[in-house]
Write an enzyme that holds these catalytic residues in place. Structure first.
Site, short mmCIF file in Angstrom:
data_model
loop_
_atom_site.label_atom_id
_atom_site.label_comp_id
_atom_site.label_asym_id
_atom_site.label_seq_id
_atom_site.Cartn_x
_atom_site.Cartn_y
_atom_site.Cartn_z
N GLY A 93 13.13 14.40 -7.05
CA GLY A 93 13.77 14.43 -5.74
C GLY A 93 15.07 13.67 -5.82
N ARG A 94 14.93 12.34 -6.02
CA ARG A 94 16.09 11.46 -6.08
C ARG A 94 17.10 11.89 -7.15
NH1 ARG A 94 15.23 5.97 -4.89
NH2 ARG A 94 13.08 6.46 -5.41
N CYS B 154 20.83 -5.11 15.61
CA CYS B 154 20.48 -6.45 16.05
C CYS B 154 19.40 -7.02 15.16
CB CYS B 154 20.03 -6.42 17.50
SG CYS B 154 21.39 -5.91 18.53
N1 LLP Z 1 6.27 13.90 -6.28
C1 LLP Z 1 5.49 13.14 -5.51
C2 LLP Z 1 4.07 13.45 -5.43
C3 LLP Z 1 6.02 12.06 -4.81
O1 LLP Z 1 5.23 11.31 -4.06
C4 LLP Z 1 7.41 11.77 -4.90
C5 LLP Z 1 7.99 10.66 -4.19
C6 LLP Z 1 8.20 12.61 -5.70
C7 LLP Z 1 7.59 13.66 -6.38
C8 LLP Z 1 9.67 12.42 -5.84
O2 LLP Z 1 10.03 11.21 -6.39
P1 LLP Z 1 11.56 10.94 -6.80
O3 LLP Z 1 11.89 11.84 -7.97
O4 LLP Z 1 12.40 11.29 -5.64
O5 LLP Z 1 11.60 9.51 -7.13
N2 LLP Z 1 11.37 6.12 -0.14
C9 LLP Z 1 11.36 5.65 -1.51
C10 LLP Z 1 10.83 6.68 -2.46
C11 LLP Z 1 9.46 7.19 -2.09
C12 LLP Z 1 9.03 8.27 -3.00
C13 LLP Z 1 7.78 8.89 -2.55
N3 LLP Z 1 7.33 9.94 -3.39
C14 LLP Z 1 12.77 5.21 -1.90
O6 LLP Z 1 13.66 5.30 -1.07
O7 LLP Z 1 12.99 4.75 -3.03
#
Ligand code: LLP
Length: 463
Positions: free
Chosen positions: A322-323, A391
């Site tokens: 994702g990221r 705030c």
């Molecule tokens: N697959 C599953 C099952 C997941 O739970 C996640 C992320 C991904 C893929 C994608 O992960 P990525 O490649 O984007 O790291 N809010 C947090 C990140 C939470 C991720 C949750 N799951 C942040 O801002 O760092």
């Protein structure tokens, strides 16, 4: 990472406060290409441009704060992942990072699949034409309605997260006269070296079914008995913002170990494994992430090696970045407001957004970079903290950074690498209006998510 040791600072030279910073950069106007989207640069006047449009024009047309996304970069990253993994693997973009209908169309056109984790994400995916068989549904607490909608739509897989869910999905599928393709999410007991709240494969947490104690093997036993389910594989996601593939190595080893157990006990070889997402990106110049082809090679090699050792056919591999796709494509553009110098400490630079458009600094102690983008400056570096207008004293966007000492109200500054988990985690705290996402490409800019208005806000307040 401790980076509080600091050589004599140029602005507040006598007393240097604690902080996560190294020496000021030699050139404050430079834009590190690892941190900024691919088409970002400065024009002849020193104004930063993205996709051929300069930030002053963007600010005038769309306002600040705003998320500005480099569409060609987003698509190029999709293609890089797709090509790196090849035709015998699948790349599921993790929609939680950032999802809207334009993104779904890009994914579709670039041949990626999509991982969704809620009814809202599923509706966005289906509504923008992602074929259901290319969608995976995740979640540790999917509602009956979410499951029913996914099964009815015919999603390619539901990733089962608990014993109760195994039965729930099977019953819903049976009632609908369907056989749902499913994977079982296992926790492999890996400690990912990341923030506790974004690490997901250690056992003491809410996601998945532990391999330990034979729980995952028992889940497989149960799933195989149910007519409503077609068990196609095993899923593991070890966490987020990971730079080191050794965690994936251990995960692959343990997941393949489970496939072997399943073969030995049930005489079947499950055809798929998913190693999740979590690949890190560069938020600052100190981060050094791998390229998709390096990651793909590492993961494929691990899976091949482990399967060969276990005497198994190599299953179809999938991953869920994702990221790594959305993150680097976008910067947040802010207008500088109050600039408050605290002698012998640092300068607080207030912007017109804050924790409502980027909660990651407050929530995970995340580090970001920042640059003056509406002009170049030859002023000396000033140790700064970029804060929002909310705030709350924890309302920090960039904890420690150097900005030019002549920074003034009205200047535009931008925080790069905000494409993932910023708009998607944005809030209306203090009744802030969530900023738009503007896609810029080949000299054209268009809102793909528009700015919220006061009418949007008040529409929900039914009095
Ligand atoms: N697959 C599953 C099952 C997941 O739970 C996640 C992320 C991904 C893929 C994608 O992960 P990525 O490649 O984007 O790291 N809010 C947090 C990140 C939470 C991720 C949750 N799951 C942040 O801002 O760092």
């Amino acid at each position: 990472m401790s980076r509080s040791a600091h050589p004599a600072g140029p602005r507040h030279a006598d007393v240097l406060p604690e902080g996560h910073y190294t020496a000021p950069p030699t050139d404050l106007n430079a834009l590190d290409p690892r941190v900024w989207a691919r088409t970002v640069g400065r024009d002849a006047d020193g104004v930063v441009t993205v996709g051929g449009v300069d930030v002053k024009t963007l600010a005038e047309e769309f306002g600040t704060p705003g998320y500005f996304l480099d569409e060609n970069d987003f698509r190029a990253r999709c293609r890089a992942w797709r090509e790196a993994f090849g035709a015998d693997a699948d790349v599921f973009y993790a929609g939680k990072a950032f999802l809207c209908r334009a993104v779904v169309r890009w994914l579709n056109e670039e041949g990626l699949n999509l991982d969704v984790c809620s009814a809202g994400e599923l509706a966005t995916a289906l509504g923008a034409g992602m074929p259901a068989e290319r969608i995976a549904l995740h979640g540790n607490n999917k509602s009956e309605a979410e499951i029913r909608r996914a099964v009815e739509a015919g999603v390619g897989r539901i990733v089962l997260d608990s014993f109760q869910e195994i039965v729930r999905v099977a019953h819903i599928a049976e009632r609908l006269g369907k056989r749902q393709r499913v994977q079982i999410r296992v926790t492999v007991g890996v400690e990912a070296h990341t923030h506790e709240f974004i690490a997901t494969a250690h056992e003491d947490q809410k996601f998945g079914i532990p391999l330990a104690g034979g729980l995952a093997a028992e889940a497989v036993r149960r799933a195989l008995k149910l007519d409503g389910l077609e068990l196609i594989g095993v899923h593991s996601h070890i966490g987020s913002q990971i730079f080191d593939t050794s965690g994936f190595e251990v995960a692959a080893h343990r997941v393949v170990g489970l496939l072997k157990e399943i073969r030995d006990e049930h005489g079947i070889e499950l055809p798929e494994i998913d190693l999740g997402g979590g690949l890190g990106i560069a938020y600052t110049s100190e981060d050094d992430p791998s390229e998709p082809h390096q990651i793909a090679k590492a993961l494929r090699d691990i899976v091949h090696r482990e399967c060969e050792a276990a005497g198994l056919e190599v299953p179809r591999l999938s991953v869920e970045p994702g990221r790594a796709i959305a993150g680097p494509t976008t910067f947040t553009l802010y207008e500088v407001g109050t600039v408050k110098e605290l002698p012998a400490l640092r300068t607080y630079v207030s912007v017109d957004g804050g924790m409502s458009d980027n909660i990651r600094t407050a929530l995970y102690d995340a580090e970001y970079s920042v640059a003056l983008v509406s002009r170049i400056s030859t002023a000396e570096p000033m140790l700064s903290r970029v804060v929002g207008k909310h705030c709350e004293s924890g309302d920090i966007v960039v904890r420690d950074a150097f900005l030019p000492a002549d920074l003034a109200p009205g200047d535009l500054i931008a925080v790069p690498a905000t494409g993932a988990y910023c708009r998607s985690m944005a809030s209306n705290y203090n009744h802030a209006l969530r900023p738009p996402v503007v896609a810029v490409k080949d000299g054209q800019a268009r809102e793909i998510v528009r700015r919220e208005t006061e009418e949007d806000l008040l529409r929900l307040d039914v009095g």
